[in-house]
Design a protein around this motif. Structure first.
Motif, mmCIF file in Angstrom:
data_model
loop_
_atom_site.group_PDB
_atom_site.id
_atom_site.type_symbol
_atom_site.label_atom_id
_atom_site.label_comp_id
_atom_site.label_asym_id
_atom_site.label_seq_id
_atom_site.Cartn_x
_atom_site.Cartn_y
_atom_site.Cartn_z
ATOM 1 N N PHE A 28 36.438 64.267 17.889
ATOM 2 C CA PHE A 28 36.644 64.544 19.312
ATOM 3 C C PHE A 28 35.319 64.545 20.080
ATOM 4 O O PHE A 28 35.193 65.151 21.134
ATOM 5 N N ASN A 29 34.348 63.830 19.513
ATOM 6 C CA ASN A 29 33.031 63.753 20.146
ATOM 7 C C ASN A 29 32.931 62.502 21.023
ATOM 8 O O ASN A 29 33.619 61.518 20.795
ATOM 9 N N PHE A 30 32.081 62.576 22.031
ATOM 10 C CA PHE A 30 31.748 61.403 22.847
ATOM 11 C C PHE A 30 30.391 61.649 23.483
ATOM 12 O O PHE A 30 29.955 62.791 23.623
ATOM 13 N N ASP A 31 29.706 60.566 23.824
ATOM 14 C CA ASP A 31 28.365 60.667 24.406
ATOM 15 C C ASP A 31 28.467 60.686 25.924
ATOM 16 O O ASP A 31 28.991 59.743 26.526
ATOM 17 N N LEU A 32 27.965 61.748 26.522
ATOM 18 C CA LEU A 32 28.030 61.894 27.983
ATOM 19 C C LEU A 32 26.626 61.931 28.561
ATOM 20 O O LEU A 32 25.833 62.817 28.212
ATOM 21 N N PRO A 33 26.279 61.007 29.447
ATOM 22 C CA PRO A 33 24.978 61.081 30.118
ATOM 23 C C PRO A 33 24.867 62.379 30.914
ATOM 24 O O PRO A 33 25.790 62.760 31.641
ATOM 25 N N ILE A 60 57.396 72.896 27.099
ATOM 26 C CA ILE A 60 57.625 73.018 28.540
ATOM 27 C C ILE A 60 56.958 71.883 29.305
ATOM 28 O O ILE A 60 57.559 71.227 30.145
ATOM 29 N N LEU A 61 55.692 71.673 29.050
ATOM 30 C CA LEU A 61 54.879 70.743 29.838
ATOM 31 C C LEU A 61 55.351 69.296 29.685
ATOM 32 O O LEU A 61 55.616 68.835 28.575
ATOM 33 N N ASP A 62 55.443 68.605 30.828
ATOM 34 C CA ASP A 62 55.729 67.169 30.834
ATOM 35 C C ASP A 62 54.508 66.346 31.234
ATOM 36 O O ASP A 62 54.340 65.213 30.785
ATOM 37 N N ALA A 63 53.687 66.883 32.129
ATOM 38 C CA ALA A 63 52.504 66.178 32.608
ATOM 39 C C ALA A 63 51.434 67.211 32.940
ATOM 40 O O ALA A 63 51.714 68.407 33.091
ATOM 41 N N LEU A 64 50.189 66.744 33.051
ATOM 42 C CA LEU A 64 49.057 67.659 33.201
ATOM 43 C C LEU A 64 48.042 67.117 34.201
ATOM 44 O O LEU A 64 47.684 65.937 34.164
ATOM 45 N N ILE A 65 47.600 67.981 35.111
ATOM 46 C CA ILE A 65 46.445 67.713 35.966
ATOM 47 C C ILE A 65 45.284 68.497 35.373
ATOM 48 O O ILE A 65 45.387 69.715 35.185
ATOM 49 N N THR A 66 44.190 67.826 35.063
ATOM 50 C CA THR A 66 43.105 68.506 34.357
ATOM 51 C C THR A 66 41.766 67.866 34.711
ATOM 52 O O THR A 66 41.709 66.749 35.227
ATOM 53 N N ASN A 67 40.690 68.585 34.453
ATOM 54 C CA ASN A 67 39.349 68.028 34.604
ATOM 55 C C ASN A 67 38.924 67.348 33.306
ATOM 56 O O ASN A 67 39.664 67.337 32.325
ATOM 57 N N PHE A 68 37.719 66.826 33.281
ATOM 58 C CA PHE A 68 37.149 66.264 32.058
ATOM 59 C C PHE A 68 36.453 67.388 31.282
ATOM 60 O O PHE A 68 35.799 68.240 31.880
ATOM 61 N N HIS A 69 36.567 67.344 29.960
ATOM 62 C CA HIS A 69 36.162 68.483 29.144
ATOM 63 C C HIS A 69 34.990 68.162 28.221
ATOM 64 O O HIS A 69 34.665 67.004 27.968
ATOM 65 N N LEU A 70 34.391 69.218 27.703
ATOM 66 C CA LEU A 70 33.231 69.105 26.826
ATOM 67 C C LEU A 70 33.573 68.398 25.512
ATOM 68 O O LEU A 70 34.668 68.576 24.978
ATOM 69 N N PRO A 71 32.618 67.610 24.975
ATOM 70 C CA PRO A 71 32.835 66.989 23.670
ATOM 71 C C PRO A 71 33.103 68.058 22.596
ATOM 72 O O PRO A 71 32.548 69.160 22.646
ATOM 73 N N GLU A 72 33.991 67.738 21.663
ATOM 74 C CA GLU A 72 34.304 68.607 20.519
ATOM 75 C C GLU A 72 34.852 69.974 20.932
ATOM 76 O O GLU A 72 34.791 70.927 20.164
ATOM 77 N N SER A 73 35.396 70.080 22.131
ATOM 78 C CA SER A 73 35.931 71.357 22.604
ATOM 79 C C SER A 73 37.431 71.442 22.327
ATOM 80 O O SER A 73 38.108 70.432 22.126
ATOM 81 N N THR A 74 37.952 72.665 22.338
ATOM 82 C CA THR A 74 39.389 72.851 22.136
ATOM 83 C C THR A 74 40.190 72.204 23.265
ATOM 84 O O THR A 74 41.352 71.842 23.069
ATOM 85 N N LEU A 75 39.566 72.038 24.439
ATOM 86 C CA LEU A 75 40.288 71.458 25.573
ATOM 87 C C LEU A 75 40.440 69.949 25.420
ATOM 88 O O LEU A 75 41.464 69.378 25.818
ATOM 89 N N PHE A 85 33.230 67.883 34.144
ATOM 90 C CA PHE A 85 33.323 69.330 33.935
ATOM 91 C C PHE A 85 33.730 70.099 35.195
ATOM 92 O O PHE A 85 34.414 69.555 36.056
ATOM 93 N N SER A 86 33.321 71.333 35.341
ATOM 94 C CA SER A 86 33.926 72.289 36.278
ATOM 95 C C SER A 86 33.999 71.802 37.720
ATOM 96 O O SER A 86 35.028 71.924 38.377
ATOM 97 N N PHE A 87 32.900 71.279 38.260
ATOM 98 C CA PHE A 87 32.872 70.802 39.637
ATOM 99 C C PHE A 87 33.090 69.283 39.710
ATOM 100 O O PHE A 87 32.816 68.653 40.733
ATOM 101 N N GLY A 88 33.585 68.706 38.622
ATOM 102 C CA GLY A 88 33.716 67.266 38.536
ATOM 103 C C GLY A 88 35.073 66.749 38.989
ATOM 104 O O GLY A 88 35.815 67.422 39.718
ATOM 105 N N ASP A 89 35.386 65.541 38.548
ATOM 106 C CA ASP A 89 36.605 64.854 38.948
ATOM 107 C C ASP A 89 37.773 65.243 38.048
ATOM 108 O O ASP A 89 37.617 66.043 37.123
#
Length: 354
Positions: free
Chosen positions: A6-11, A289-304, A332-336
């Motif tokens: 679940f890792n990825f390289d983020l600038p 319950i959930l059918d669809a999700l609105i979410t931000n982009f999350h940290l590499p290797e995170s539970t999210l 992340f938090s203030f991101g898209d």
């Protein structure tokens, strides 16, 4: 299941440091969870992907200014305290830096003595139980002395405390914001309601564990932190009525998702009540319950990242993240944001002529 899957390289420069002036002007990556197809939109376009009869589930927790800067009463040495969980008798579970200076019995002072505290005990993960002493109302003193507990990857000072709150924040108790909700304005929420979409409020007080990395190699060995949630009868009814009528339940953020999935029966009925959840959602999980999700982009290797991978598949998520990085999305938090759904089809906007 290896955490490195679940890792990825983020600038580094793609980590958003400041909120946009217009909450709803963030970018929106629309992901078909079944095919992996991606569409690029602006967040306020979310209305085109919602339908009458859907139910939007939002987390109305409110972040408290939980970071306190103080000193040791005997030496004047600087100390930082982050409030995590309220216990009884003005005792809080806290994270203290530097922890070595906060042994049981240590007296602390904040705001030239406006608020004082005594370290009572050291508990799990090195957290400290601190009993606070003050005159007046604790929340008012905290509002005066405390700072917003921004995540460690945000290094800029927040000019307006309210920008780390959703516009619908109501119930105080979080150490972090449910950030997917930061994109909504009151006007956008009204437009969504006017089009026949129900809005159900739940509360989950977000803990600091949301930022903690997974430290074990095998994902299955990870132990989730505990968070308190509330689901009222009226809000559970909105969700259950939507499911019964064949509408979609769309959670705003992983915290809303974790709440409804924790409070539901195996056959997909949302139960009203309160409780503590340690639910850990990773690939293989069956959403009730959930059918669809609105979410931000999350940290590499995170539970999210693991949670969204459970919804759309690890390959589709990592491919979408790679696309977002190529397109210079803000993270992340203030991101898209992302909208993850099966076959997300945008409704055609009505022209003035029609």
């Amino acid at each position: 299941m290896d955490v490195k899957d679940f890792n990825f390289d983020l600038p580094q420069e793609l980590i958003a440091q400041d909120p946009l002036d217009d909450r709803a002007s963030s970018r929106l990556l629309v992901l078909d969870k079944d095919t992996g197809a991606v569409t690029h939109r602006v967040f306020r376009d979310i209305v085109e992907y919602l339908r009458p009869g859907d139910c939007l589930v939002i987390n109305d927790t409110k972040v408290i200014p939980a970071r306190l800067m103080g000193v040791k009463a005997d030496t004047g040495a600087k100390i930082e305290v982050l409030l995590l969980k309220r216990r009884e008798n003005d005792i809080w579970e806290t994270l203290v830096k530097p922890g070595k200076k906060a042994k049981p019995g240590t007296e602390l002072s904040f705001g030239d003595g406006l608020l004082t505290g005594t370290v009572v005990e050291t508990v799990d993960d090195g957290n400290r139980l601190i009993q606070f002493h003050y005159e007046g109302i604790f929340e008012e003193i905290l509002d005066q002395l405390g700072q917003m507990p921004l995540p460690p990857y945000i290094t800029h000072q927040l000019k307006d405390k309210n920008r780390y709150q959703t516009v619908y924040a109501k119930h105080e108790g979080s150490a972090a914001a449910p950030t997917a909700g930061l994109h909504f304005t009151n006007e956008l929420l009204q437009e969504i309601e006017d089009m026949g979409v129900k809005i159900a409020h739940v509360t989950l007080h977000v803990g600091l564990g949301t930022f903690r990395p997974v430290k074990v190699e095998n994902v299955l060995d990870h132990h989730m932190h505990s968070e308190f949630y509330v689901v009222e009868e009226s809000e559970a009814a909105k969700v259950n009525e939507t499911k019964a009528a064949g509408g979609r339940v769309i959670c705003v953020g992983t915290t809303s998702c974790r709440t409804v999935e924790s409070a539901s029966t195996e056959d997909g009925v949302l139960k009203a009540g309160t409780g503590w959840t340690e639910i850990f959602i990773y690939p293989g999980y069956r959403f009730k319950i959930l059918d669809a999700l609105i979410t931000n982009f999350h940290l590499p290797e995170s539970t999210l990242v693991m949670l969204v991978s459970a919804l759309a598949g690890r390959e589709h998520i990592l491919a979408a993240y790679e696309e977002a990085i190529r397109e210079r999305y803000r993270f992340f938090s203030f991101g898209d944001a992302m909208f993850i759904a099966p076959n997300p089809v945008a409704l055609q906007r009505k022209t003035e002529e029609s």
